[in-house]
Design a protein around this motif. Structure first.
Motif, PDB file in Angstrom:
ATOM      1  N   LYS A  86      -3.897 -24.546  54.113  1.00  0.00           N
ATOM      2  CA  LYS A  86      -3.739 -23.406  53.201  1.00  0.00           C
ATOM      3  C   LYS A  86      -5.020 -22.566  53.159  1.00  0.00           C
ATOM      4  N   ASP A  87      -6.168 -23.242  53.011  1.00  0.00           N
ATOM      5  CA  ASP A  87      -7.448 -22.525  52.932  1.00  0.00           C
ATOM      6  C   ASP A  87      -7.691 -21.678  54.179  1.00  0.00           C
ATOM      7  N   LEU A  88      -7.416 -22.243  55.347  1.00  0.00           N
ATOM      8  CA  LEU A  88      -7.667 -21.534  56.598  1.00  0.00           C
ATOM      9  C   LEU A  88      -6.659 -20.410  56.815  1.00  0.00           C
ATOM     10  N   LYS A  89      -5.398 -20.677  56.500  1.00  0.00           N
ATOM     11  CA  LYS A  89      -4.378 -19.623  56.640  1.00  0.00           C
ATOM     12  C   LYS A  89      -4.650 -18.470  55.674  1.00  0.00           C
ATOM     13  N   ASP A  90      -5.126 -18.791  54.479  1.00  0.00           N
ATOM     14  CA  ASP A  90      -5.464 -17.740  53.513  1.00  0.00           C
ATOM     15  C   ASP A  90      -6.559 -16.825  54.055  1.00  0.00           C
ATOM     16  N   ARG A  91      -7.434 -17.386  54.888  1.00  0.00           N
ATOM     17  CA  ARG A  91      -8.492 -16.575  55.507  1.00  0.00           C
ATOM     18  C   ARG A  91      -7.978 -15.791  56.713  1.00  0.00           C
ATOM     19  N   GLY A  92      -6.787 -16.194  57.220  1.00  0.00           N
ATOM     20  CA  GLY A  92      -6.211 -15.486  58.362  1.00  0.00           C
ATOM     21  C   GLY A  92      -6.313 -16.222  59.680  1.00  0.00           C
ATOM     22  N   ALA A  93      -6.742 -17.490  59.653  1.00  0.00           N
ATOM     23  CA  ALA A  93      -6.884 -18.264  60.886  1.00  0.00           C
ATOM     24  C   ALA A  93      -5.542 -18.829  61.344  1.00  0.00           C
ATOM     25  N   ILE A  94      -5.451 -19.110  62.642  1.00  0.00           N
ATOM     26  CA  ILE A  94      -4.265 -19.748  63.236  1.00  0.00           C
ATOM     27  C   ILE A  94      -4.625 -21.205  63.508  1.00  0.00           C
ATOM     28  N   ILE A  95      -3.835 -22.113  62.974  1.00  0.00           N
ATOM     29  CA  ILE A  95      -4.168 -23.547  62.976  1.00  0.00           C
ATOM     30  C   ILE A  95      -3.596 -24.234  64.210  1.00  0.00           C
ATOM     31  N   ILE A  96      -4.449 -25.023  64.893  1.00  0.00           N
ATOM     32  CA  ILE A  96      -3.997 -25.861  66.006  1.00  0.00           C
ATOM     33  C   ILE A  96      -4.561 -27.264  65.791  1.00  0.00           C
ATOM     34  N   GLU A  97      -3.693 -28.270  65.828  1.00  0.00           N
ATOM     35  CA  GLU A  97      -4.155 -29.655  65.686  1.00  0.00           C
ATOM     36  C   GLU A  97      -4.243 -30.291  67.066  1.00  0.00           C
ATOM     37  N   PHE A  98      -5.324 -31.020  67.308  1.00  0.00           N
ATOM     38  CA  PHE A  98      -5.409 -31.774  68.560  1.00  0.00           C
ATOM     39  C   PHE A  98      -5.971 -33.159  68.275  1.00  0.00           C
ATOM     40  N   ASN A  99      -5.786 -34.062  69.227  1.00  0.00           N
ATOM     41  CA  ASN A  99      -6.195 -35.459  69.031  1.00  0.00           C
ATOM     42  C   ASN A  99      -7.639 -35.651  69.471  1.00  0.00           C
ATOM     43  N   LEU A 100      -8.437 -36.191  68.568  1.00  0.00           N
ATOM     44  CA  LEU A 100      -9.833 -36.490  68.890  1.00  0.00           C
ATOM     45  C   LEU A 100     -10.236 -37.765  68.178  1.00  0.00           C
ATOM     46  N   GLN A 101     -10.748 -38.712  68.957  1.00  0.00           N
ATOM     47  CA  GLN A 101     -11.310 -39.927  68.368  1.00  0.00           C
ATOM     48  C   GLN A 101     -12.749 -39.591  68.008  1.00  0.00           C
ATOM     49  N   ARG A 102     -13.018 -39.413  66.701  1.00  0.00           N
ATOM     50  CA  ARG A 102     -14.303 -38.842  66.273  1.00  0.00           C
ATOM     51  C   ARG A 102     -15.489 -39.731  66.596  1.00  0.00           C
ATOM     52  N   THR A 103     -15.291 -41.052  66.516  1.00  0.00           N
ATOM     53  CA  THR A 103     -16.398 -41.967  66.794  1.00  0.00           C
ATOM     54  C   THR A 103     -16.009 -42.896  67.929  1.00  0.00           C
ATOM     55  N   GLY A 104     -17.017 -43.508  68.535  1.00  0.00           N
ATOM     56  CA  GLY A 104     -16.750 -44.454  69.621  1.00  0.00           C
ATOM     57  C   GLY A 104     -16.422 -43.742  70.919  1.00  0.00           C
ATOM     58  N   LEU A 105     -16.312 -44.545  71.970  1.00  0.00           N
ATOM     59  CA  LEU A 105     -16.061 -44.004  73.307  1.00  0.00           C
ATOM     60  C   LEU A 105     -14.864 -44.706  73.928  1.00  0.00           C
ATOM     61  N   ASN A 106     -13.852 -43.944  74.236  1.00  0.00           N
ATOM     62  CA  ASN A 106     -12.693 -44.449  74.956  1.00  0.00           C
ATOM     63  C   ASN A 106     -12.381 -43.429  76.045  1.00  0.00           C
ATOM     64  N   PRO A 107     -12.800 -43.701  77.295  1.00  0.00           N
ATOM     65  CA  PRO A 107     -12.691 -42.689  78.365  1.00  0.00           C
ATOM     66  C   PRO A 107     -11.287 -42.108  78.520  1.00  0.00           C
ATOM     67  N   ILE A 108     -10.253 -42.936  78.343  1.00  0.00           N
ATOM     68  CA  ILE A 108      -8.884 -42.433  78.535  1.00  0.00           C
ATOM     69  C   ILE A 108      -8.529 -41.444  77.424  1.00  0.00           C
ATOM     70  N   ASN A 109      -8.782 -41.848  76.165  1.00  0.00           N
ATOM     71  CA  ASN A 109      -8.494 -40.955  75.034  1.00  0.00           C
ATOM     72  C   ASN A 109      -9.326 -39.683  75.093  1.00  0.00           C
ATOM     73  N   ASP A 110     -10.612 -39.843  75.479  1.00  0.00           N
ATOM     74  CA  ASP A 110     -11.499 -38.686  75.531  1.00  0.00           C
ATOM     75  C   ASP A 110     -11.058 -37.704  76.616  1.00  0.00           C
ATOM     76  N   PHE A 111     -10.632 -38.218  77.755  1.00  0.00           N
ATOM     77  CA  PHE A 111     -10.156 -37.339  78.832  1.00  0.00           C
ATOM     78  C   PHE A 111      -8.872 -36.616  78.404  1.00  0.00           C
ATOM     79  N   LYS A 112      -8.016 -37.334  77.665  1.00  0.00           N
ATOM     80  CA  LYS A 112      -6.796 -36.701  77.132  1.00  0.00           C
ATOM     81  C   LYS A 112      -7.154 -35.549  76.190  1.00  0.00           C
ATOM     82  N   SER A 113      -8.204 -35.738  75.370  1.00  0.00           N
ATOM     83  CA  SER A 113      -8.650 -34.676  74.456  1.00  0.00           C
ATOM     84  C   SER A 113      -9.098 -33.445  75.236  1.00  0.00           C
TER      85      SER A 113
END
Length: 377
Positions: A48-75
């Motif tokens: 809501k906050d971002l849309k109210d500012r006029g932004a277009i929202i896109i969700e993507f998968n990201l493993q924020r911590t740690g290292l997993n080469p397969i997941n990271d390459f998918k990101s």
């Protein structure tokens, strides 16, 4: 009207797009850019906050911590698809993983990138064997990903020098500098302090040891015995990090009235106004901590460490004090100075606000970033 250019901001936390980049998004949109935001784990409020500012929202998968080469390459591949499918004209990633993976994805899509280095975090502290291994690994990832970027924007000269020393980038690489994410001086208003013998200290941070939380708790225990009226406030959400401060310890100290633990809070400016002195004994490798900028704007003197990023927010003895990292005695001494000299709180607080107006005004920083973007597209 000229065709709207499309900019993709990539973040590791959806909430940071509102808290740290909300004014920037509004600034871009008011200057006829179409803004897309990519992040994992949006909440309804974020959206809501971002849309109210006029932004277009896109969700993507990201493993924020740690290292997993397969997941990271998918990101990386997912980000490449987002860039291509939306005909993005420029990619603007910030924080470690978005910068590395976003830059790789943009290079694959042949789209220009301006990356923002907001601090290098635990991996670049060199404090443990794990941190040193992570640093070497991250250095190689940065080398692979950001060398073709149109600009690399740093928040302090120390991070730039480290990248040069470690051969992550060359001196030929176009770089720029900004004073953190900036602070909205209309939102974070200045209020004069009226301290008494009941001086109130405040720390707002992630509840991990590298932020100096354990030192703050020890200082509170020492000073509370000598000065029972003094208050030590702490704001932060529970953490799952290996170096997280135990919730049981926080609860125990709160119940003993050593500290006042507030947990996660959204209304930070209210807490800055209610408290007198802002404390951040961090030895984390900061970019330029947003909390110290907000504290400056609200008129709080600052006690923080003479370390990367943190030192940028203090003029020594003018609006606060810089202390040696990871040392308890200098922290206790600096805090005790304000307890013994409460009249200095308002004087240094006024200087904090002046410093914020000179260096940290979000409008100045956003215009600097907009100028870089205009140079590229």
């Amino acid at each position: 009207m000229a065709e709207q250019k499309k900019i993709l901001l990539i973040a590791s936390h959806a909430s940071s797009l509102v808290r740290f980049r909300g004014d920037f998004i509004s600034h871009l949109i008011s200057n006829n850019f179409k803004v897309y935001t990519a992040a994992p784990d949006y909440t309804e409020k974020n959206i809501k906050d971002l849309k109210d500012r006029g932004a277009i929202i896109i969700e993507f998968n990201l493993q924020r911590t740690g290292l997993n080469p397969i997941n990271d390459f998918k990101s990386i591949l997912e980000l490449k698809s987002i860039i291509k499918n939306n005909n993005i004209d420029l990619v603007f990633p910030y924080t470690v993983k978005p910068v590395i993976y976003g830059s790789m994805a943009a290079n694959m899509a042949k789209t220009p990138v301006i990356s923002l280095i907001t601090g290098l975090g635990f991996a670049f502290t060199g404090l443990t064997a794990k941190a040193r291994i992570l640093q070497r690994f991250n250095e190689n990832l940065y080398k692979l990903s950001i060398r073709k970027n149109k600009y690399i924007v740093f928040q302090n000269k120390d991070d730039y020098q480290l990248f040069l020393d470690r051969n992550v980038i060359s001196k030929k690489q176009p770089v720029a500098f900004v004073s953190g994410s900036g602070v909205n001086l209309k939102q974070f208003k200045f209020l004069e302090k009226n301290p008494t013998d009941k001086v109130r200290f405040l720390l707002v941070a992630r509840l991990i040891k590298e932020k100096g939380i354990d030192l703050y708790l020890k200082a509170a225990q020492i000073l509370k015995e000598k000065y029972p009226k003094v208050e030590f406030h702490l704001i932060g959400a529970p953490e799952t990090s290996p170096t997280a401060i135990s919730q049981e310890e926080l609860k125990e100290l709160h119940e003993k009235s050593v500290i006042v633990f507030h947990g996660l809070q959204r209304n930070i400016e209210e807490h800055l106004h209610k408290n007198d002195v802002f404390v951040l004994p961090s030895y984390y490798r900061e970019g330029l901590p947003r909390t110290t900028l907000e504290a400056c704007a609200c008129g709080n003197p600052i006690i923080t460490t003479d370390s990367v990023g943190c030192r940028e927010s203090v003029e020594e003895g003018v609006n606060g004090f810089l202390i040696e990292p990871q040392k308890l005695d200098p922290l206790v001494e600096a805090m005790e100075y304000f307890i013994k000299n409460p009249e200095k709180i308002n004087e240094m607080g006024i200087n904090s606000r002046k410093y914020a107006e000179k260096r940290f005004d979000v409008n100045i920083i956003n215009q600097d970033l907009l100028n870089l973007i205009s140079n590229v597209i």
